[in-house]
Design a protein around this motif. Sequence first.
Motif, PDB file in Angstrom:
ATOM      1  N   SER A 160       1.239   4.068  -3.050  1.00  0.00           N
ATOM      2  CA  SER A 160       0.978   5.476  -2.747  1.00  0.00           C
ATOM      3  C   SER A 160       2.191   6.345  -3.077  1.00  0.00           C
ATOM      4  O   SER A 160       2.067   7.395  -3.712  1.00  0.00           O
ATOM      5  CB  SER A 160       0.608   5.627  -1.275  1.00  0.00           C
ATOM      6  OG  SER A 160       0.465   6.965  -0.932  1.00  0.00           O
ATOM      7  N   LYS A 161       3.361   5.884  -2.667  1.00  0.00           N
ATOM      8  CA  LYS A 161       4.604   6.630  -2.912  1.00  0.00           C
ATOM      9  C   LYS A 161       4.864   6.770  -4.418  1.00  0.00           C
ATOM     10  O   LYS A 161       5.189   7.860  -4.906  1.00  0.00           O
ATOM     11  CB  LYS A 161       5.769   5.884  -2.247  1.00  0.00           C
ATOM     12  CG  LYS A 161       7.131   6.453  -2.510  1.00  0.00           C
ATOM     13  CD  LYS A 161       8.201   5.595  -1.836  1.00  0.00           C
ATOM     14  CE  LYS A 161       9.584   6.074  -2.150  1.00  0.00           C
ATOM     15  NZ  LYS A 161      10.619   5.235  -1.505  1.00  0.00           N
ATOM     16  N   ARG A 179       0.832  -1.217   0.000  1.00  0.00           N
ATOM     17  CA  ARG A 179       0.000   0.000   0.000  1.00  0.00           C
ATOM     18  C   ARG A 179       0.860   1.257   0.000  1.00  0.00           C
ATOM     19  O   ARG A 179       0.609   2.197  -0.756  1.00  0.00           O
ATOM     20  CB  ARG A 179      -0.934   0.003   1.216  1.00  0.00           C
ATOM     21  CG  ARG A 179      -2.119  -0.920   1.069  1.00  0.00           C
ATOM     22  CD  ARG A 179      -3.182  -0.639   2.121  1.00  0.00           C
ATOM     23  NE  ARG A 179      -2.691  -0.610   3.485  1.00  0.00           N
ATOM     24  CZ  ARG A 179      -2.589  -1.657   4.302  1.00  0.00           C
ATOM     25  NH1 ARG A 179      -2.961  -2.848   3.879  1.00  0.00           N
ATOM     26  NH2 ARG A 179      -2.140  -1.523   5.531  1.00  0.00           N
ATOM     27  N   ILE A 180       1.894   1.272   0.831  1.00  0.00           N
ATOM     28  CA  ILE A 180       2.769   2.444   0.906  1.00  0.00           C
ATOM     29  C   ILE A 180       3.542   2.621  -0.404  1.00  0.00           C
ATOM     30  O   ILE A 180       3.693   3.735  -0.902  1.00  0.00           O
ATOM     31  CB  ILE A 180       3.731   2.340   2.112  1.00  0.00           C
ATOM     32  CG1 ILE A 180       2.927   2.445   3.411  1.00  0.00           C
ATOM     33  CG2 ILE A 180       4.803   3.412   2.051  1.00  0.00           C
ATOM     34  CD1 ILE A 180       3.732   2.145   4.662  1.00  0.00           C
ATOM     35  N   GLY A 211       2.628   6.605  -6.839  1.00  0.00           N
ATOM     36  CA  GLY A 211       1.606   7.486  -7.397  1.00  0.00           C
ATOM     37  C   GLY A 211       1.943   8.949  -7.188  1.00  0.00           C
ATOM     38  O   GLY A 211       1.752   9.772  -8.081  1.00  0.00           O
ATOM     39  N   GLU A 212       2.452   9.290  -6.008  1.00  0.00           N
ATOM     40  CA  GLU A 212       2.850  10.682  -5.726  1.00  0.00           C
ATOM     41  C   GLU A 212       3.997  11.117  -6.631  1.00  0.00           C
ATOM     42  O   GLU A 212       4.030  12.259  -7.091  1.00  0.00           O
ATOM     43  CB  GLU A 212       3.257  10.825  -4.268  1.00  0.00           C
ATOM     44  CG  GLU A 212       2.108  10.777  -3.294  1.00  0.00           C
ATOM     45  CD  GLU A 212       2.563  10.814  -1.843  1.00  0.00           C
ATOM     46  OE1 GLU A 212       3.776  11.015  -1.591  1.00  0.00           O
ATOM     47  OE2 GLU A 212       1.712  10.626  -0.958  1.00  0.00           O
TER      48      GLU A 212
END
Length: 149
Positions: A28-29, A24-25, A31-32
């Motif tokens: 997210s990372k 998940r992290i 995607g940013e």
Amino acid sequence: MNCRVVVEAAVPVYDVETPDEAVRIAISKTGELLNPDLNYVEINMGQRSCPHCGEELEPAFIAADESLVALELEMTVFNVEREEHASRIARKEIGQRLENIPLTVLEVEVVEEDDEDDGDVESDEVESESQSDRDEDDEVLPEFEDLIE
């Protein structure tokens, strides 16, 4: 020619306890780092397998609360000459935003283009509508030279 390119990325994640949390992290990372410039890149969990027995493994390897997560990044590259050209473009575009993250091209697939007949019919309809609009306008409005006189 248009190609769909899948690139594998090894994303490091810190201070995690479970593989699910690491994935998940990592998503997210990533995607940013890719957004807003490359918001069209799809991010998926990578698939890993044991090189000796072929058994499926978790996409995240955890040691000492740090993890290395395998992600698959998928994008479509338009107007390329060859599949190799598409893979180089994808690696460059993604690699510029994911500094110090190793990338490997997993798959390059030629994408079939839409039927051109459908597009021609629509454009012909629009063109005939605009032509009829112009004909109506010509009847209502006087010629430019008549207005000047």
